[in-house]
Design a protein around this motif. Structure first.
Motif, PDB file in Angstrom:
ATOM      1  N   PHE A   1      11.106   7.202  21.247  1.00  0.00           N
ATOM      2  CA  PHE A   1      10.457   6.199  20.696  1.00  0.00           C
ATOM      3  C   PHE A   1       9.823   6.351  20.300  1.00  0.00           C
ATOM      4  CE2 PHE A   1      13.024   5.029  24.391  1.00  0.00           C
ATOM      5  CZ  PHE A   1      14.220   4.183  23.636  1.00  0.00           C
ATOM      6  N   ARG A   2       9.944   5.086  18.559  1.00  0.00           N
ATOM      7  CA  ARG A   2       8.257   5.072  18.121  1.00  0.00           C
ATOM      8  C   ARG A   2       8.199   4.182  17.931  1.00  0.00           C
ATOM      9  NH1 ARG A   2       8.333   7.873  12.577  1.00  0.00           N
ATOM     10  NH2 ARG A   2       8.695   6.486  11.449  1.00  0.00           N
ATOM     11  N   ILE A   3       6.058   3.632  17.298  1.00  0.00           N
ATOM     12  CA  ILE A   3       6.374   2.102  16.900  1.00  0.00           C
ATOM     13  C   ILE A   3       4.977   2.355  15.895  1.00  0.00           C
ATOM     14  CG2 ILE A   3       4.300   1.958  18.736  1.00  0.00           C
ATOM     15  CD1 ILE A   3       4.323  -1.213  18.813  1.00  0.00           C
ATOM     16  N   ASP A   4       5.723   1.878  14.806  1.00  0.00           N
ATOM     17  CA  ASP A   4       4.745   2.189  13.981  1.00  0.00           C
ATOM     18  C   ASP A   4       3.904   0.950  13.634  1.00  0.00           C
ATOM     19  OD1 ASP A   4       5.111   4.618  13.225  1.00  0.00           O
ATOM     20  OD2 ASP A   4       6.907   3.751  11.917  1.00  0.00           O
ATOM     21  N   ILE A   5       2.872   0.275  13.461  1.00  0.00           N
ATOM     22  CA  ILE A   5       2.221  -0.430  12.949  1.00  0.00           C
ATOM     23  C   ILE A   5       1.114  -0.594  11.509  1.00  0.00           C
ATOM     24  CG2 ILE A   5       0.505  -1.969  14.474  1.00  0.00           C
ATOM     25  CD1 ILE A   5       0.928  -1.022  16.806  1.00  0.00           C
ATOM     26  N   ASN A   6       1.666  -1.738  10.970  1.00  0.00           N
ATOM     27  CA  ASN A   6       0.763  -1.580   9.682  1.00  0.00           C
ATOM     28  C   ASN A   6       0.340  -2.939  10.060  1.00  0.00           C
ATOM     29  OD1 ASN A   6       1.781   1.259   8.323  1.00  0.00           O
ATOM     30  ND2 ASN A   6       3.676  -0.324   8.141  1.00  0.00           N
ATOM     31  N   VAL A   7      -1.140  -3.006   9.335  1.00  0.00           N
ATOM     32  CA  VAL A   7      -1.988  -4.190   9.224  1.00  0.00           C
ATOM     33  C   VAL A   7      -2.757  -3.656   7.866  1.00  0.00           C
ATOM     34  CG1 VAL A   7      -4.649  -5.034  10.052  1.00  0.00           C
ATOM     35  CG2 VAL A   7      -3.001  -4.096  11.542  1.00  0.00           C
ATOM     36  N   LYS A   8      -2.887  -4.771   7.000  1.00  0.00           N
ATOM     37  CA  LYS A   8      -2.626  -4.919   5.522  1.00  0.00           C
ATOM     38  C   LYS A   8      -3.992  -5.360   5.183  1.00  0.00           C
ATOM     39  CE  LYS A   8       1.493  -3.825   3.151  1.00  0.00           C
ATOM     40  NZ  LYS A   8       2.564  -4.950   2.175  1.00  0.00           N
ATOM     41  N   LEU A   9      -4.899  -5.164   4.889  1.00  0.00           N
ATOM     42  CA  LEU A   9      -6.405  -5.392   5.067  1.00  0.00           C
ATOM     43  C   LEU A   9      -6.764  -5.559   3.239  1.00  0.00           C
ATOM     44  CD1 LEU A   9      -7.819  -3.823   7.655  1.00  0.00           C
ATOM     45  CD2 LEU A   9      -7.392  -6.053   7.857  1.00  0.00           C
ATOM     46  N   PRO A  10      -8.199  -6.417   2.943  1.00  0.00           N
ATOM     47  CA  PRO A  10      -8.158  -6.961   1.865  1.00  0.00           C
ATOM     48  C   PRO A  10      -8.108  -5.696   0.955  1.00  0.00           C
ATOM     49  CG  PRO A  10     -10.032  -8.277   2.896  1.00  0.00           C
ATOM     50  CD  PRO A  10      -8.283  -7.830   4.115  1.00  0.00           C
ATOM     51  N   ASN A  11      -8.518  -4.384   1.822  1.00  0.00           N
ATOM     52  CA  ASN A  11      -9.186  -2.955   1.333  1.00  0.00           C
ATOM     53  C   ASN A  11      -9.241  -1.386   1.740  1.00  0.00           C
ATOM     54  OD1 ASN A  11     -12.053  -4.419   0.007  1.00  0.00           O
ATOM     55  ND2 ASN A  11     -13.048  -4.292   0.958  1.00  0.00           N
ATOM     56  N   THR A  12      -8.075  -1.842   2.425  1.00  0.00           N
ATOM     57  CA  THR A  12      -7.216  -0.760   2.910  1.00  0.00           C
ATOM     58  C   THR A  12      -6.127  -1.107   3.424  1.00  0.00           C
ATOM     59  OG1 THR A  12      -8.011   1.479   4.186  1.00  0.00           O
ATOM     60  CG2 THR A  12      -8.568  -1.176   4.886  1.00  0.00           C
ATOM     61  N   VAL A  13      -5.207  -0.061   4.024  1.00  0.00           N
ATOM     62  CA  VAL A  13      -4.151  -0.656   5.242  1.00  0.00           C
ATOM     63  C   VAL A  13      -4.925   0.222   6.116  1.00  0.00           C
ATOM     64  CG1 VAL A  13      -2.298  -0.732   5.643  1.00  0.00           C
ATOM     65  CG2 VAL A  13      -2.511  -0.793   3.630  1.00  0.00           C
TER      66      VAL A  13
ATOM     67  N   PHE B   1      -8.344  -9.653  13.514  1.00  0.00           N
ATOM     68  CA  PHE B   1      -7.564 -10.067  12.594  1.00  0.00           C
ATOM     69  C   PHE B   1      -7.669 -10.862  11.715  1.00  0.00           C
ATOM     70  CE2 PHE B   1      -5.135  -7.908  15.781  1.00  0.00           C
ATOM     71  CZ  PHE B   1      -4.389  -6.998  15.551  1.00  0.00           C
ATOM     72  N   THR B   2      -8.949 -11.441  11.757  1.00  0.00           N
ATOM     73  CA  THR B   2      -8.913 -12.714  10.761  1.00  0.00           C
ATOM     74  C   THR B   2      -9.472 -11.913   9.221  1.00  0.00           C
ATOM     75  OG1 THR B   2     -11.614 -11.622  10.556  1.00  0.00           O
ATOM     76  CG2 THR B   2     -10.982 -13.494  12.047  1.00  0.00           C
ATOM     77  N   ASP B   3      -9.023 -11.346   8.825  1.00  0.00           N
ATOM     78  CA  ASP B   3      -9.137 -10.677   7.503  1.00  0.00           C
ATOM     79  C   ASP B   3      -7.555 -10.249   7.319  1.00  0.00           C
ATOM     80  OD1 ASP B   3     -12.114 -11.082   7.235  1.00  0.00           O
ATOM     81  OD2 ASP B   3     -12.618  -8.852   7.479  1.00  0.00           O
ATOM     82  N   ALA B   4      -6.816  -9.782   8.264  1.00  0.00           N
ATOM     83  CA  ALA B   4      -5.369  -9.130   7.960  1.00  0.00           C
ATOM     84  C   ALA B   4      -4.612 -10.496   6.996  1.00  0.00           C
ATOM     85  CB  ALA B   4      -5.073  -9.330   9.172  1.00  0.00           C
ATOM     86  N   THR B   5      -3.724  -9.727   5.949  1.00  0.00           N
ATOM     87  CA  THR B   5      -3.235 -10.258   5.217  1.00  0.00           C
ATOM     88  C   THR B   5      -1.544 -10.501   5.808  1.00  0.00           C
ATOM     89  OG1 THR B   5      -3.002  -8.537   3.729  1.00  0.00           O
ATOM     90  CG2 THR B   5      -4.389  -9.846   3.132  1.00  0.00           C
ATOM     91  N   SER B   6      -2.058  -9.021   6.299  1.00  0.00           N
ATOM     92  CA  SER B   6       0.109  -9.281   6.562  1.00  0.00           C
ATOM     93  C   SER B   6       0.132  -7.722   8.167  1.00  0.00           C
ATOM     94  CB  SER B   6       1.010  -8.997   5.411  1.00  0.00           C
ATOM     95  OG  SER B   6       1.138  -7.784   5.295  1.00  0.00           O
ATOM     96  N   ILE B   7       0.561  -8.834   8.847  1.00  0.00           N
ATOM     97  CA  ILE B   7       1.227  -7.481   9.787  1.00  0.00           C
ATOM     98  C   ILE B   7       2.590  -7.259   9.944  1.00  0.00           C
ATOM     99  CG2 ILE B   7       0.732  -6.584  12.436  1.00  0.00           C
ATOM    100  CD1 ILE B   7      -2.111  -8.267  12.573  1.00  0.00           C
ATOM    101  N   GLU B   8       2.589  -5.431  10.203  1.00  0.00           N
ATOM    102  CA  GLU B   8       4.161  -5.298   9.989  1.00  0.00           C
ATOM    103  C   GLU B   8       4.083  -4.369  11.264  1.00  0.00           C
ATOM    104  OE1 GLU B   8       4.935  -3.957   6.544  1.00  0.00           O
ATOM    105  OE2 GLU B   8       4.779  -5.573   5.259  1.00  0.00           O
ATOM    106  N   VAL B   9       5.351  -4.730  12.315  1.00  0.00           N
ATOM    107  CA  VAL B   9       5.856  -3.582  13.158  1.00  0.00           C
ATOM    108  C   VAL B   9       7.117  -3.514  13.692  1.00  0.00           C
ATOM    109  CG1 VAL B   9       4.764  -3.781  16.217  1.00  0.00           C
ATOM    110  CG2 VAL B   9       3.602  -5.183  14.313  1.00  0.00           C
ATOM    111  N   SER B  10       7.236  -2.098  13.591  1.00  0.00           N
ATOM    112  CA  SER B  10       8.422  -1.246  13.893  1.00  0.00           C
ATOM    113  C   SER B  10       9.039  -0.584  15.126  1.00  0.00           C
ATOM    114  CB  SER B  10       9.048  -0.249  12.510  1.00  0.00           C
ATOM    115  OG  SER B  10       8.980  -0.857  11.180  1.00  0.00           O
ATOM    116  N   PHE B  11       9.738  -1.219  15.374  1.00  0.00           N
ATOM    117  CA  PHE B  11      10.328  -0.068  16.581  1.00  0.00           C
ATOM    118  C   PHE B  11      11.375   0.551  16.477  1.00  0.00           C
ATOM    119  CE2 PHE B  11       8.183  -3.824  18.424  1.00  0.00           C
ATOM    120  CZ  PHE B  11       7.012  -4.015  19.500  1.00  0.00           C
ATOM    121  N   LYS B  12      11.581   1.417  16.492  1.00  0.00           N
ATOM    122  CA  LYS B  12      12.473   3.125  15.904  1.00  0.00           C
ATOM    123  C   LYS B  12      12.975   3.852  17.379  1.00  0.00           C
ATOM    124  CE  LYS B  12      10.445   3.337  10.849  1.00  0.00           C
ATOM    125  NZ  LYS B  12       9.925   3.739  10.796  1.00  0.00           N
ATOM    126  N   GLU B  13      13.627   3.828  17.189  1.00  0.00           N
ATOM    127  CA  GLU B  13      14.630   5.126  18.614  1.00  0.00           C
ATOM    128  C   GLU B  13      16.024   5.724  17.540  1.00  0.00           C
ATOM    129  OE1 GLU B  13      18.034   4.978  22.375  1.00  0.00           O
ATOM    130  OE2 GLU B  13      17.614   2.580  21.094  1.00  0.00           O
TER     131      GLU B  13
END
Length: 139
Positions: free
Chosen positions: A57-69, A34-46
């Protein structure tokens, strides 16, 4: 990347410290990815409307990187198993991103790197240096 940089949200379920702690432990094991990651968002959903169904249940993980997500979504009936599967997929995708980053930035071509590795392997097998044809000029 620190634990405070990870945003965790709960949708349709009570926020539990145990799930959050388990997730943070899993992610911090591979912190070097995760050295280049600008933010990490995690959502737990029921999903309340489909309670008792296989995919509660569902888990969504979004990692924003400089060139992509990098986005990972995992569904199932057990949230801890979802975290395990989701983080495994996330780590695999981040490793691939980090491996190809130099290629995308134009620093080194994959073909050149593979040729250099093959040449080193041949030299080690033979035990001697191979002839250098760098000054060869075709007629």
């Amino acid at each position: 990347m620190e634990e405070t940089d990870i945003q965790v949200s709960f949708v349709g379920m009570d926020p539990t410290e145990a799930l959050k702690k388990y997730l943070l432990e899993k992610i911090m094991k591979k912190e070097e990815l995760f050295t280049d990651a600008t933010s990490i968002e995690v959502s737990f959903k029921e999903f309340v409307h489909s309670k008792g169904v296989e995919h509660d249940f569902r888990i969504d993980i979004n990692v924003k990187l400089p060139n992509t997500v990098v986005r990972v979504e995992e569904r199932g009936s057990d949230m801890y198993a979802n975290i395990d599967r989701g983080t495994d997929i996330l780590f695999r995708r981040l490793k691939r991103y980090n491996d190809k980053k130099e290629y995308w930035e134009g620093k080194a071509s994959w073909k050149i790197l593979e040729a250099q590795e093959a040449l080193k392997a041949l030299e080690e097998e033979a035990g001697t240096e191979l002839e250098d044809y760098s000054d060869y000029v075709p007629k």
